[in-house]
Design a protein around this motif. Structure first.
Motif, PDB file in Angstrom:
ATOM      1  N   PRO A   1       0.829  -1.220   0.000  1.00 27.41           N
ATOM      2  CA  PRO A   1       0.000   0.000   0.000  1.00 27.41           C
ATOM      3  C   PRO A   1       0.858   1.262   0.000  1.00 27.41           C
ATOM      4  CG  PRO A   1      -0.830  -1.579   1.605  1.00 27.41           C
ATOM      5  CD  PRO A   1       0.483  -2.113   1.127  1.00 27.41           C
ATOM      6  N   LYS A   2       0.387   2.266  -0.715  1.00 26.08           N
ATOM      7  CA  LYS A   2       1.016   3.597  -0.780  1.00 26.08           C
ATOM      8  C   LYS A   2       2.310   3.642  -1.585  1.00 26.08           C
ATOM      9  CE  LYS A   2      -1.030   5.164   3.584  1.00 26.08           C
ATOM     10  NZ  LYS A   2      -2.126   5.871   2.903  1.00 26.08           N
ATOM     11  N   ILE A   3       2.653   2.536  -2.246  1.00 20.31           N
ATOM     12  CA  ILE A   3       3.807   2.561  -3.147  1.00 20.31           C
ATOM     13  C   ILE A   3       3.291   2.623  -4.582  1.00 20.31           C
ATOM     14  CG2 ILE A   3       5.765   1.269  -4.083  1.00 20.31           C
ATOM     15  CD1 ILE A   3       6.444   0.312  -1.374  1.00 20.31           C
ATOM     16  N   GLY A   4       3.424   3.786  -5.186  1.00 15.48           N
ATOM     17  CA  GLY A   4       3.047   3.956  -6.587  1.00 15.48           C
ATOM     18  C   GLY A   4       4.267   3.782  -7.468  1.00 15.48           C
ATOM     19  N   ASP A   5       4.122   4.075  -8.738  1.00 16.40           N
ATOM     20  CA  ASP A   5       5.205   3.838  -9.693  1.00 16.40           C
ATOM     21  C   ASP A   5       6.420   4.731  -9.441  1.00 16.40           C
ATOM     22  OD1 ASP A   5       3.990   1.813 -11.492  1.00 16.40           O
ATOM     23  OD2 ASP A   5       2.499   3.379 -11.764  1.00 16.40           O
ATOM     24  N   ILE A   6       6.180   5.979  -9.080  1.00 14.08           N
ATOM     25  CA  ILE A   6       7.301   6.895  -8.848  1.00 14.08           C
ATOM     26  C   ILE A   6       8.108   6.447  -7.639  1.00 14.08           C
ATOM     27  CG2 ILE A   6       7.940   9.270  -8.251  1.00 14.08           C
ATOM     28  CD1 ILE A   6       5.511  10.210  -9.842  1.00 14.08           C
ATOM     29  N   THR A   7       7.399   6.109  -6.559  1.00 14.04           N
ATOM     30  CA  THR A   7       8.082   5.644  -5.338  1.00 14.04           C
ATOM     31  C   THR A   7       8.786   4.319  -5.585  1.00 14.04           C
ATOM     32  OG1 THR A   7       6.453   6.759  -3.948  1.00 14.04           O
ATOM     33  CG2 THR A   7       7.764   5.031  -2.914  1.00 14.04           C
ATOM     34  N   ALA A   8       8.132   3.418  -6.315  1.00 13.60           N
ATOM     35  CA  ALA A   8       8.736   2.113  -6.606  1.00 13.60           C
ATOM     36  C   ALA A   8      10.037   2.286  -7.389  1.00 13.60           C
ATOM     37  CB  ALA A   8       7.753   1.250  -7.385  1.00 13.60           C
ATOM     38  N   LYS A   9      10.045   3.175  -8.360  1.00  9.82           N
ATOM     39  CA  LYS A   9      11.260   3.416  -9.141  1.00  9.82           C
ATOM     40  C   LYS A   9      12.366   3.999  -8.267  1.00  9.82           C
ATOM     41  CE  LYS A   9       8.833   4.194 -13.519  1.00  9.82           C
ATOM     42  NZ  LYS A   9       8.438   5.183 -14.546  1.00  9.82           N
TER      43      LYS A   9
ATOM     44  N   ILE B   1       9.894   8.096   1.684  1.00 13.58           N
ATOM     45  CA  ILE B   1       9.502   6.827   2.308  1.00 13.58           C
ATOM     46  C   ILE B   1       9.148   7.072   3.770  1.00 13.58           C
ATOM     47  CG2 ILE B   1      10.161   4.440   2.748  1.00 13.58           C
ATOM     48  CD1 ILE B   1      10.024   5.300  -0.227  1.00 13.58           C
ATOM     49  N   GLY B   2       7.861   7.047   4.059  1.00 10.96           N
ATOM     50  CA  GLY B   2       7.393   7.330   5.416  1.00 10.96           C
ATOM     51  C   GLY B   2       7.028   6.075   6.171  1.00 10.96           C
ATOM     52  N   GLN B   3       6.551   6.270   7.387  1.00 11.32           N
ATOM     53  CA  GLN B   3       6.211   5.149   8.271  1.00 11.32           C
ATOM     54  C   GLN B   3       5.089   4.279   7.706  1.00 11.32           C
ATOM     55  OE1 GLN B   3       7.675   3.925  11.099  1.00 11.32           O
ATOM     56  NE2 GLN B   3       9.295   5.368  10.507  1.00 11.32           N
ATOM     57  N   ALA B   4       4.138   4.890   6.993  1.00  7.02           N
ATOM     58  CA  ALA B   4       3.008   4.117   6.457  1.00  7.02           C
ATOM     59  C   ALA B   4       3.497   3.022   5.507  1.00  7.02           C
ATOM     60  CB  ALA B   4       2.044   5.046   5.731  1.00  7.02           C
ATOM     61  N   ILE B   5       4.527   3.341   4.731  1.00  3.52           N
ATOM     62  CA  ILE B   5       5.098   2.349   3.816  1.00  3.52           C
ATOM     63  C   ILE B   5       5.925   1.332   4.583  1.00  3.52           C
ATOM     64  CG2 ILE B   5       6.798   2.024   1.955  1.00  3.52           C
ATOM     65  CD1 ILE B   5       5.847   4.658   0.757  1.00  3.52           C
ATOM     66  N   LEU B   6       6.736   1.808   5.511  1.00  2.67           N
ATOM     67  CA  LEU B   6       7.641   0.926   6.258  1.00  2.67           C
ATOM     68  C   LEU B   6       6.893  -0.103   7.097  1.00  2.67           C
ATOM     69  CD1 LEU B   6      10.290   3.551   7.405  1.00  2.67           C
ATOM     70  CD2 LEU B   6      10.492   1.875   5.562  1.00  2.67           C
ATOM     71  N   ILE B   7       5.715   0.248   7.570  1.00  8.30           N
ATOM     72  CA  ILE B   7       4.922  -0.675   8.392  1.00  8.30           C
ATOM     73  C   ILE B   7       4.510  -1.903   7.581  1.00  8.30           C
ATOM     74  CG2 ILE B   7       2.665  -0.949   9.529  1.00  8.30           C
ATOM     75  CD1 ILE B   7       2.963   1.942  10.500  1.00  8.30           C
ATOM     76  N   ASP B   8       4.201  -1.673   6.301  1.00  8.88           N
ATOM     77  CA  ASP B   8       3.642  -2.756   5.474  1.00  8.88           C
ATOM     78  C   ASP B   8       4.643  -3.476   4.583  1.00  8.88           C
ATOM     79  OD1 ASP B   8       0.839  -2.845   6.076  1.00  8.88           O
ATOM     80  OD2 ASP B   8       0.611  -0.898   5.110  1.00  8.88           O
ATOM     81  N   ILE B   9       5.786  -2.888   4.352  1.00  5.87           N
ATOM     82  CA  ILE B   9       6.636  -3.364   3.260  1.00  5.87           C
ATOM     83  C   ILE B   9       7.168  -4.783   3.434  1.00  5.87           C
ATOM     84  CG2 ILE B   9       8.871  -2.496   4.127  1.00  5.87           C
ATOM     85  CD1 ILE B   9       9.271  -1.446   1.168  1.00  5.87           C
ATOM     86  N   HIS B  10       7.337  -5.257   4.643  1.00  2.00           N
ATOM     87  CA  HIS B  10       7.907  -6.587   4.852  1.00  2.00           C
ATOM     88  C   HIS B  10       6.868  -7.660   5.166  1.00  2.00           C
ATOM     89  CE1 HIS B  10      11.916  -4.447   5.841  1.00  2.00           C
ATOM     90  NE2 HIS B  10      11.941  -4.908   4.603  1.00  2.00           N
ATOM     91  N   LYS B  11       5.605  -7.346   5.015  1.00  2.00           N
ATOM     92  CA  LYS B  11       4.556  -8.336   5.301  1.00  2.00           C
ATOM     93  C   LYS B  11       4.560  -9.430   4.240  1.00  2.00           C
ATOM     94  CE  LYS B  11       1.473  -5.312   7.938  1.00  2.00           C
ATOM     95  NZ  LYS B  11       0.133  -4.667   8.018  1.00  2.00           N
TER      96      LYS B  11
ATOM     97  N   ASN C   1       2.154 -11.178   3.022  1.00  2.00           N
ATOM     98  CA  ASN C   1       1.009 -11.279   2.096  1.00  2.00           C
ATOM     99  C   ASN C   1       1.321 -10.724   0.708  1.00  2.00           C
ATOM    100  OD1 ASN C   1       0.990  -8.601   3.375  1.00  2.00           O
ATOM    101  ND2 ASN C   1      -0.953  -8.294   2.302  1.00  2.00           N
ATOM    102  N   HIS C   2       2.329  -9.857   0.599  1.00  2.00           N
ATOM    103  CA  HIS C   2       2.671  -9.276  -0.699  1.00  2.00           C
ATOM    104  C   HIS C   2       3.247 -10.334  -1.640  1.00  2.00           C
ATOM    105  CE1 HIS C   2       1.785  -5.609   1.296  1.00  2.00           C
ATOM    106  NE2 HIS C   2       2.901  -5.571   2.006  1.00  2.00           N
ATOM    107  N   LEU C   3       4.138 -11.153  -1.149  1.00  2.00           N
ATOM    108  CA  LEU C   3       4.706 -12.218  -1.971  1.00  2.00           C
ATOM    109  C   LEU C   3       3.654 -13.268  -2.314  1.00  2.00           C
ATOM    110  CD1 LEU C   3       8.224 -12.699  -0.338  1.00  2.00           C
ATOM    111  CD2 LEU C   3       7.769 -12.031  -2.707  1.00  2.00           C
ATOM    112  N   LYS C   4       2.759 -13.529  -1.377  1.00  2.00           N
ATOM    113  CA  LYS C   4       1.690 -14.497  -1.640  1.00  2.00           C
ATOM    114  C   LYS C   4       0.787 -13.997  -2.772  1.00  2.00           C
ATOM    115  CE  LYS C   4      -2.235 -16.856   0.470  1.00  2.00           C
ATOM    116  NZ  LYS C   4      -3.103 -16.987   1.676  1.00  2.00           N
ATOM    117  N   ALA C   5       0.381 -12.733  -2.687  1.00  2.00           N
ATOM    118  CA  ALA C   5      -0.477 -12.152  -3.722  1.00  2.00           C
ATOM    119  C   ALA C   5       0.244 -12.124  -5.068  1.00  2.00           C
ATOM    120  CB  ALA C   5      -0.896 -10.738  -3.326  1.00  2.00           C
TER     121      ALA C   5
END
Length: 367
Positions: free
Chosen positions: A16-24, A50-60, A62-66
């Motif tokens: 969540p909250k990672i769009g194309d610009i941030t991903a690049k 890169i703020g806390q909202a991204i850091l909270i979710d980035i290592h979960k 469920n992302h690799l599963k999806a």
């Protein structure tokens, strides 16, 4: 890209909250999507944006599963995937900061031919609009362009059908995953489009269809193309958004003018009035302004008039361009110390006299 690279890139997209610009930005910093997802939070926190909202979710997990489930869909449906750093990724889209990091594709798209234009406009296209669109595509056939649009009602499907009729490659950019089609009534055109080009989308099969997706889709339409043509538009509409995006990418924009009393011409007339688009009244203006050349003897010949009389303003601009070669309108205005509206109208007059010509990127030069 390898399946492992695709897995981690999809997983990064899923955060969540990672769009194309941030991903690049993240991939540039860490080297790859896999490295991003394996990097420590304290290191990622040092990256701008890169703020806390991204850091909270980035290592979960469920992302690799999806991502794994989406790869299953991609394989099952033989979908081609282009990575924004890969060779198969559209060249013009590489120069768009917000271009998708992954582009999903079906059909038989070949981008070796780089004369790519987008045709957009109202969903309530008039008979005049249909006639102009069909004539436009037919007259561009000798240049073998690729016609891009959004596969929607009205102007979009008219452009796709005209391309198919003339044997020209066409690409439909979709605002949803490749497991569905909108509008459903256009399903009957899918095979013809895929045989004569195909479809692009950056949406997953699991993405919920939302009308806001059309805005996101429009950046791909504009980004793929060297020029965007607006056939008809009301005062507000998605095609005007596409035109604005194309302008932000410094791409050429054309608009077909109409009577001031016609509701479906207000948007086009405003684009022209506010100098956001060049007026398009003749289909052959497109290859002329984009500097397309024919390989045979049927190319249009534009000759400079001899002994043309120039007024003071025209002489100033002519001498400046003669000394400085290709220049943009606003640069000409600044260096010639003239208002932009004056330069714009003067350049048009000089073009009609055959002494200057427009070039891609809103440049002008002496003939």
């Amino acid at each position: 890209m390898t399946e492992n690279d695709l897995l981690y890139t999809l997983a990064l997209q899923h955060v969540p909250k990672i769009g194309d610009i941030t991903a690049k930005r993240l991939i540039s910093f860490c080297g790859s999507a896999e490295a991003v997802l394996k990097e420590k939070k304290q290191t990622l926190a040092k990256i701008d944006g890169i703020g806390q909202a991204i850091l909270i979710d980035i290592h979960k997990s469920n992302h690799l599963k999806a991502a794994g489930e989406e790869i299953h869909f991609i394989k099952e449906n033989k979908i081609k995937v282009s990575y924004f750093k890969g060779e198969s990724y559209p060249e013009k889209l590489k120069h768009c900061i917000d271009g998708p990091i992954l582009l999903f594709q079906t059909g038989n798209i070949s981008l070796e031919q780089q004369r790519i234009i987008s045709i957009v406009g109202t969903r309530k296209i008039t008979t005049n609009g249909i006639t102009f669109c069909n004539n436009l595509v037919e007259q561009l056939k000798p240049y073998n362009p690729i016609i891009v649009s959004g596969f929607a009602y009205g102007t979009d499907i008219t452009a796709h059908k005209a391309a198919i009729k003339n044997g020209i490659q066409t690409i439909g950019c979709l605002a949803h995953g490749l497991n569905q089609i909108y509008p459903k009534v256009h399903k009957k055109y899918m095979v013809d489009v895929e045989n004569n080009g195909g479809f692009f989308s950056d949406f997953w099969s699991t993405d919920v269809f939302d009308r806001n997706n059309f805005i996101k889709r429009n950046r791909i339409i504009a980004g793929l193309s060297e020029a965007t043509i607006v056939i008809e538009s009301a005062e507000k509409g998605g095609s005007l958004v596409t035109a604005d995006i194309a302008n932000s990418y410094n791409r050429d924009v054309f608009a077909v003018p109409g009577r001031v009393t016609d509701s479906q011409s207000i948007g086009c007339n405003n684009l022209i009035k506010h100098q956001k688009a060049m007026m398009l009244t003749n289909p052959l203006d497109v290859p002329y302004i984009l500097n397309w050349k024919l390989e045979d003897d049927h190319k249009p010949v534009l000759q400079k008039q001899l002994f043309v009389e120039l007024d003071a303003t025209e002489k100033t601009i002519y001498n400046y361009l003669k000394d400085n070669e290709k220049q943009q309108l606003d640069v000409i205005a600044i260096n010639c110390r003239l208002p932009i509206f004056k330069v714009s109208s003067t350049l048009l007059n000089m073009e009609l006299k055959g002494i200057i010509r427009p070039l891609p990127g809103k440049l002008f030069e002496v003939v």
